[in-house]
Design a protein around this motif. Structure first.
Motif, short mmCIF file in Angstrom:
data_model
loop_
_atom_site.label_atom_id
_atom_site.label_comp_id
_atom_site.label_asym_id
_atom_site.label_seq_id
_atom_site.Cartn_x
_atom_site.Cartn_y
_atom_site.Cartn_z
N TRP A 206 75.90 -50.05 -31.30
CA TRP A 206 74.65 -49.44 -30.52
C TRP A 206 74.06 -48.53 -31.37
O TRP A 206 74.47 -48.02 -32.17
N ALA A 207 72.73 -48.30 -30.93
CA ALA A 207 71.75 -47.69 -31.85
C ALA A 207 70.96 -47.18 -30.78
O ALA A 207 70.50 -47.70 -29.94
N HIS A 208 70.74 -45.52 -30.96
CA HIS A 208 69.66 -45.01 -30.05
C HIS A 208 68.43 -44.51 -31.05
O HIS A 208 68.83 -43.80 -32.09
N LEU A 209 67.30 -44.74 -30.66
CA LEU A 209 66.05 -44.28 -31.53
C LEU A 209 65.59 -43.29 -30.56
O LEU A 209 65.04 -43.59 -29.44
N ASP A 210 65.45 -42.04 -31.02
CA ASP A 210 64.74 -40.87 -30.30
C ASP A 210 63.33 -41.00 -30.52
O ASP A 210 63.12 -40.32 -31.84
N ILE A 211 62.34 -41.36 -29.82
CA ILE A 211 61.12 -41.43 -30.55
C ILE A 211 60.19 -40.48 -29.53
O ILE A 211 58.98 -40.50 -29.55
N ALA A 212 60.75 -39.52 -29.26
CA ALA A 212 59.80 -38.19 -28.52
C ALA A 212 58.79 -37.68 -29.58
O ALA A 212 57.99 -37.42 -29.32
N SER A 213 59.24 -38.05 -30.98
CA SER A 213 58.39 -37.49 -32.08
C SER A 213 57.25 -38.46 -32.68
O SER A 213 56.09 -38.02 -32.90
N THR A 214 57.53 -39.78 -31.97
CA THR A 214 56.66 -40.72 -32.57
C THR A 214 55.95 -41.69 -31.65
O THR A 214 54.95 -42.66 -31.92
N ALA A 215 56.24 -41.67 -30.34
CA ALA A 215 55.70 -42.47 -29.39
C ALA A 215 54.14 -42.12 -29.01
O ALA A 215 53.38 -42.90 -28.65
N TRP A 216 53.55 -40.95 -29.52
CA TRP A 216 52.28 -40.69 -29.30
C TRP A 216 51.70 -40.05 -30.36
O TRP A 216 52.62 -39.01 -30.99
N LYS A 217 50.66 -39.91 -30.98
CA LYS A 217 50.10 -39.05 -32.24
C LYS A 217 48.65 -38.44 -31.93
O LYS A 217 47.68 -39.23 -31.35
N LYS A 218 48.86 -37.25 -31.72
CA LYS A 218 47.49 -36.55 -31.63
C LYS A 218 47.56 -35.31 -32.53
O LYS A 218 48.35 -34.35 -32.18
N PRO A 219 46.95 -35.28 -33.69
CA PRO A 219 45.94 -36.15 -34.13
C PRO A 219 46.77 -37.25 -34.78
O PRO A 219 47.93 -37.04 -35.08
#
Ligand code: BES
Ligand code: MN
Ligand code: ZN
Length: 494
Positions: A453-466
């Motif tokens: 199993w692998a978990h990707l925590d994408i709270a940092s990358t799902a949205w980019k502003k700016p």
């Protein structure tokens, strides 16, 4: 944007900008030298009065060059020739698009100054990704704020070959756009049932989509997921997407699981008002899984894959769960709710368990905008990777490099596991501030039943502003779709 591949010398239509991708410190060569000649040295003269070196991202824009049919000639820096790669081709083409998208030209043709370095299908992908726009709620946008470029051309030695190579990348761009659309939608429009409905529409691509409602989930004992949604007027949904592209339709599948919190108020442990609107994209993990399945079907990947979306809304009404409540998950493990804002792991606990229980996959990868702490750890470019399996981790990290979606492996120290031991239940849903992303991952690990199993925590990358990346317009990125698609293509097909 429509994409076409043309030969290097092909006639230019009216209102076309011709972008020439050139390397840092190199003299104008190939198509760039040719354009310079045709324009009576306009590019050479422009270079004399500009600080253009060919460094990455630089653009020199020459308007209405005398003697040349192009409406604009652009020199686009691609950095050092030795370091140029596929991502470099995407970024150069995307930079050219970003430079002229509002200029009034209708067509952008991208040509490589040095044709030997050409990666035409990747340049086309760069154009598609950069041209993405979410504008369905603008009713009064002035015409001069709308992109004028509607067609992208890539000039190359062998257009037929490039066209064939682009087919899979077009499917990729479609899937990324599907994810970006889902993530960009506001939560009053995209609630769990509407998300599920949009995924159901993908059956036209050949995917099988099942939708489970609250009654079915209750029967399965999914008290953990259902507890999160119980304060919402919107019904929670579990969506199961299947793509059977392997030669043997019964071959063991691979599986992807996404956190789909269509809006995260925090619940009774309510979040502060400032920035809460960002929590409409707390379904970015589920959005990426849906987009990935879109790509696999779009390019008819030779693999059996399952995508599972846990879709809920985390709201605080009179039915909402309270801090201190104990719920029973599908796995049988009881969970003490310390903070109702740590809801993503509660959704994934049941989605992961259901996935391994029903499908017995080779591995499970989950994607989730799980913790604010991952942003503190890794900043805004890297997602966090947590895994119980080195081979799967290596495969994910390799794909992350090729696709330019940065990923960094984080530890899962057994010693930290006691941070989530509960006084009265089997586990609690928060482990305090130290290592917040790690204890969240350790929580998930208790629900994978020992599977790779692998978990990707994408709270940092799902949205980019700016945004600082030319292929990522501001807003939803679609992070994860590219990297997972690449990993599947290179390691799990055939
Ligand atoms: N959806 C959030 C995580 C998040 C935060 C995503 C910021 C994107 C940007 C998640 O559900 C959450 O609220 N996590 C809490 C966990 C805490 C209560 C243990 C957090 O990160 O603060
Ligand atoms: Mn939360
Ligand atoms: Zn959340």
């Amino acid at each position: 944007m429509d994409i076409e591949f043309v030969t290097v010398g092909a006639d230019l239509a009216e209102k076309t900008a011709l972008a020439l991708i050139v390397f840092e410190g190199a003299p104008l060569s190939g198509a760039a030298a040719e354009a310079d000649r045709q324009s009576g040295g306009a590019l050479s003269r422009a270079l004399e009065s500009a600080r253009f070196t060919g460094a990455k991202g630089q653009v020199l824009d020459v308007v209405a060059p005398a003697g040349h049919k192009a409406a604009r000639l652009l020199l686009v820096g691609a950095g050092k020739a030795e370091a140029f790669d596929d991502i470099g081709a995407e970024h150069a083409a995307a930079s050219a698009y970003n430079a002229v998208k509002l200029s009034g030209v209708a067509t952008l043709r991208v040509a490589f100054g040095d044709a030997a370095a050409a990666r035409p299908e990747r340049a086309a992908l760069g154009l598609r990704l950069a041209a993405y726009r979410f504008d369905r709620y603008r009713t009064k946008e002035p015409a001069d704020k709308k992109p004028s470029v509607t067609k992208g051309e890539v000039a190359c030695a062998d257009p037929d070959k490039a066209r064939a190579a682009f087919v899979d990348y077009a499917a990729l761009a479609d899937g990324v756009a599907f994810t970006r659309n889902l993530v960009s939608e506001p939560a009053n429009i995209l609630f769990p049932a509407e998300f599920a409905r949009r995924v159901k529409e993908l059956e036209t691509l050949g995917l099988e989509v099942e939708i489970l409602g609250e009654a079915e989930m209750a029967k399965l004992g999914m008290g953990s997921l259902l507890g999160v949604g119980q304060g919402s007027a919107r019904e929670s949904q579990l969506v199961v997407i299947r793509w059977n592209g392997a030669a043997d339709p019964k071959a063991q599948p691979i599986a992807f699981v996404g956190k789909g919190v269509c809006f995260d108020t925090g619940g009774i442990s309510i979040k502060p008002a400032d920035g809460m609107e960002d929590m409409k994209w707390d379904m970015g993990g589920a959005g990426a899984v849906a987009g990935l399945m879109h790509v696999l079907a779009g390019r008819k990947a030779k693999v059996n894959a399952v995508g599972i979306l846990g879709l809920v809304e985390n709201m605080p009404d009179g039915e909402a769960q309270r801090p201190g409540d104990v719920v029973t998950s599908m796995s049988g493990q009881t969970i003490e709710i310390i903070n109702t804002d740590a809801e993503g792991r509660l959704v994934l606990a049941d989605a992961l368990w259901y996935c391994q229980d029903r499908f017995k996959p080779k591995f499970m990868v989950d994607l989730a905008t799980l913790t604010g702490a991952i942003i503190i750890s890794l900043g805004n470019d890297y997602a966090g990777l947590f895994s119980n399996n080195d081979e799967l981790s290596e495969n994910l990290l390799a794909a992350s490099k090729t696709e330019g979606e940065p990923l960094w492996r984080m530890p899962l120290p057994p010693a930290y596991d006691k941070q989530i031991d509960s006084m009265i239940a089997d586990v609690k849903n928060t482990g305090g501030r130290p290592g917040g992303s790690i204890t969240a991952a350790l929580f998930l690990q208790r629900f994978v039943n020992g599977l790779p199993w692998a978990h990707l925590d994408i709270a940092s990358t799902a949205w980019k502003k700016p945004s600082t990346v030319p292929t990522l317009p501001e807003g939803a990125t679609g992070y994860g779709v590219r990297l997972l698609n690449r990993m599947v293509a290179e390691k799990y097909e055939g």
